[in-house]
Enzyme design. Structure first.
Site, PDB file in Angstrom:
ATOM      1  N   ASP A  48      26.943  63.014 147.808  1.00  0.00           N
ATOM      2  CA  ASP A  48      26.852  64.096 148.787  1.00  0.00           C
ATOM      3  C   ASP A  48      28.241  64.653 149.121  1.00  0.00           C
ATOM      4  O   ASP A  48      28.373  65.589 149.900  1.00  0.00           O
ATOM      5  CB  ASP A  48      26.056  63.691 150.036  1.00  0.00           C
ATOM      6  CG  ASP A  48      26.616  62.484 150.747  1.00  0.00           C
ATOM      7  OD1 ASP A  48      27.642  61.932 150.293  1.00  0.00           O
ATOM      8  OD2 ASP A  48      26.032  62.087 151.784  1.00  0.00           O
ATOM      9  N   SER A  49      29.285  64.106 148.457  1.00  0.00           N
ATOM     10  CA  SER A  49      30.611  64.740 148.483  1.00  0.00           C
ATOM     11  C   SER A  49      30.494  66.153 147.910  1.00  0.00           C
ATOM     12  O   SER A  49      31.381  66.992 148.105  1.00  0.00           O
ATOM     13  CB  SER A  49      31.613  63.922 147.654  1.00  0.00           C
ATOM     14  OG  SER A  49      31.070  63.586 146.394  1.00  0.00           O
ATOM     15  N   ASP A  87      22.839  60.401 145.868  1.00  0.00           N
ATOM     16  CA  ASP A  87      22.932  60.055 147.292  1.00  0.00           C
ATOM     17  C   ASP A  87      21.713  60.571 148.056  1.00  0.00           C
ATOM     18  O   ASP A  87      21.327  61.738 147.899  1.00  0.00           O
ATOM     19  CB  ASP A  87      24.179  60.712 147.916  1.00  0.00           C
ATOM     20  CG  ASP A  87      25.375  59.783 147.923  1.00  0.00           C
ATOM     21  OD1 ASP A  87      25.190  58.555 147.911  1.00  0.00           O
ATOM     22  OD2 ASP A  87      26.510  60.308 147.937  1.00  0.00           O
ATOM     23  N   LYS A 115      21.485  56.090 146.290  1.00  0.00           N
ATOM     24  CA  LYS A 115      22.472  55.357 147.090  1.00  0.00           C
ATOM     25  C   LYS A 115      22.267  55.746 148.539  1.00  0.00           C
ATOM     26  O   LYS A 115      21.985  56.923 148.834  1.00  0.00           O
ATOM     27  CB  LYS A 115      23.900  55.697 146.635  1.00  0.00           C
ATOM     28  CG  LYS A 115      24.975  55.093 147.534  1.00  0.00           C
ATOM     29  CD  LYS A 115      26.348  55.129 146.886  1.00  0.00           C
ATOM     30  CE  LYS A 115      27.083  56.439 147.013  1.00  0.00           C
ATOM     31  NZ  LYS A 115      27.359  56.880 148.389  1.00  0.00           N
ATOM     32  N   GLU A 117      23.898  54.885 152.685  1.00  0.00           N
ATOM     33  CA  GLU A 117      25.031  54.301 153.415  1.00  0.00           C
ATOM     34  C   GLU A 117      24.542  53.370 154.517  1.00  0.00           C
ATOM     35  O   GLU A 117      23.603  53.696 155.235  1.00  0.00           O
ATOM     36  CB  GLU A 117      25.862  55.421 154.056  1.00  0.00           C
ATOM     37  CG  GLU A 117      26.510  56.346 153.051  1.00  0.00           C
ATOM     38  CD  GLU A 117      27.362  57.432 153.711  1.00  0.00           C
ATOM     39  OE1 GLU A 117      27.571  57.401 154.945  1.00  0.00           O
ATOM     40  OE2 GLU A 117      27.822  58.323 152.969  1.00  0.00           O
ATOM     41  N   GLU A 184      33.798  51.494 150.520  1.00  0.00           N
ATOM     42  CA  GLU A 184      34.672  52.649 150.759  1.00  0.00           C
ATOM     43  C   GLU A 184      35.689  52.335 151.847  1.00  0.00           C
ATOM     44  O   GLU A 184      35.330  51.893 152.952  1.00  0.00           O
ATOM     45  CB  GLU A 184      33.838  53.891 151.147  1.00  0.00           C
ATOM     46  CG  GLU A 184      34.730  55.099 151.442  1.00  0.00           C
ATOM     47  CD  GLU A 184      34.075  56.451 151.238  1.00  0.00           C
ATOM     48  OE1 GLU A 184      32.904  56.511 150.829  1.00  0.00           O
ATOM     49  OE2 GLU A 184      34.774  57.463 151.487  1.00  0.00           O
TER      50      GLU A 184
HETATM   51  O1  KIV Z   1      29.500  61.163 147.958  1.00  0.00           O
HETATM   52  C1  KIV Z   1      30.257  60.546 147.204  1.00  0.00           C
HETATM   53  O2  KIV Z   1      30.828  61.123 146.285  1.00  0.00           O
HETATM   54  C2  KIV Z   1      30.415  59.109 147.440  1.00  0.00           C
HETATM   55  C3  KIV Z   1      31.588  58.346 146.921  1.00  0.00           C
HETATM   56  C4  KIV Z   1      31.362  56.896 146.835  1.00  0.00           C
HETATM   57  C5  KIV Z   1      32.435  58.842 145.878  1.00  0.00           C
HETATM   58  O3  KIV Z   1      29.606  58.541 148.096  1.00  0.00           O
END
Ligand code: KIV
Length: 258
Positions: A48-49, A87, A115, A117, A184
């Site tokens: 989500d970057s 993400d 993924k 968080e 992270e």
């Molecule tokens: O959103 C992202 O790019 C990430 C990182 C771990 C690079 O979560």
């Protein structure tokens, strides 16, 4: 020569026992996914970057599930050998039920794992995803989706209290069934301690050299987002400079009618 086999969550999990390091990168589009795959990157994260380096948002909290789906589909069209992880964006996994429903949106678009968080707090969501047959990568330490509450991107794991919480988070998500764990901005020595305690591979970002692998935002690695780059990321190319130079030359050629 036999084509190399497709990379799966199990092969990433097994990399630790095989003593193999994992070099993971982000992609948000078809050409980047193809190029990373051709370079032999084993894990492509549609992170989500995306929000910052592609969509121009100030942080990841504005990224929507629809935006994630759009970019996951583009990456999946590259049919990479690499594992494609996506993400779950902010506010898409607040209950076990919506985590599963929203993860299905991403897997239908082509993600092979998701993924999310968090540590102890997201164990019910990880368990529900695993029960639904969805592979999950964990993410502890600095959590970008919580940057506003945290007041910035700060290193975690310096105080005894943070260390205790981080270790509990790492062990909890491992127990819940993640196949790998992003660390992270974790204090490097402590990232090493987590790495030796868990059996799954740790993949660090800004967490030092003791992790089992490393992940970077590709724009930081190739110098494609020149307005901000985290201190730990070393640019190995100057894509922004190449674009500016090519565009400047083109403008001149058109103006000179050459
Ligand atoms: O959103 C992202 O790019 C990430 C990182 C771990 C690079 O979560």
């Amino acid at each position: 020569m036999e084509p190399s086999p497709k990379i799966t969550p199990d092969s990433i999990r097994g990399a630790k026992a095989r003593g193999e390091r994992i070099a993971a990168l982000t992609a948000y589009d078809y050409p980047t996914a193809r190029l990373l795959d051709e370079a032999g990157v084993p894990l492509i994260l549609v992170g989500d970057s995306l929000g910052m380096v592609v969509l121009g948002y100030p942080d990841t909290t504005q990224v929507t599930l629809a935006e994630m789906r759009h970019h996951v589909a583009a990456v999946a069209r590259a049919k990479p050998r690499a594992l494609v992880v996506a993400d779950l964006s902010y506010h898409t996994y607040e209950t076990a039920q919506n985590a599963v429903a929203n993860a299905h949106v991403l897997t239908q678009a082509g993600a092979e794992a998701v993924k999310l968080e968090g540590g102890v707090a997201v164990v019910p969501e990880i368990k529900a995803l695993r029960e639904a047959g969805i592979a999950v990568m964990g993410h502890v330490g600095m959590l970008p989706q919580h940057v506003k509450e945290d007041g910035g991107y700060k290193v975690k794991g310096r105080s005894a209290e943070q260390k205790e919480q981080l270790m509990a988070d790492a062990l909890a998500v491992e127990e819940a069934g993640v196949f790998a764990l992003v660390l992270e901005l974790v204090e490097p020595e402590f990232a090493g301690e987590i790495t030796s305690r868990v059996k799954i591979p740790t993949i660090g970002i800004g967490s030092g050299k003791h992790c089992d692998g490393q992940i970077l935002v590709t724009h930081d690695l190739v110098g494609a987002f020149p307005w901000f780059r985290p201190k730990f990321a070393v640019a190995k190319a100057d894509v922004a400079g190449a674009i500016r130079a090519a565009a400047t030359e083109f403008v001149k050629e058109v103006e000179n009618r050459s």
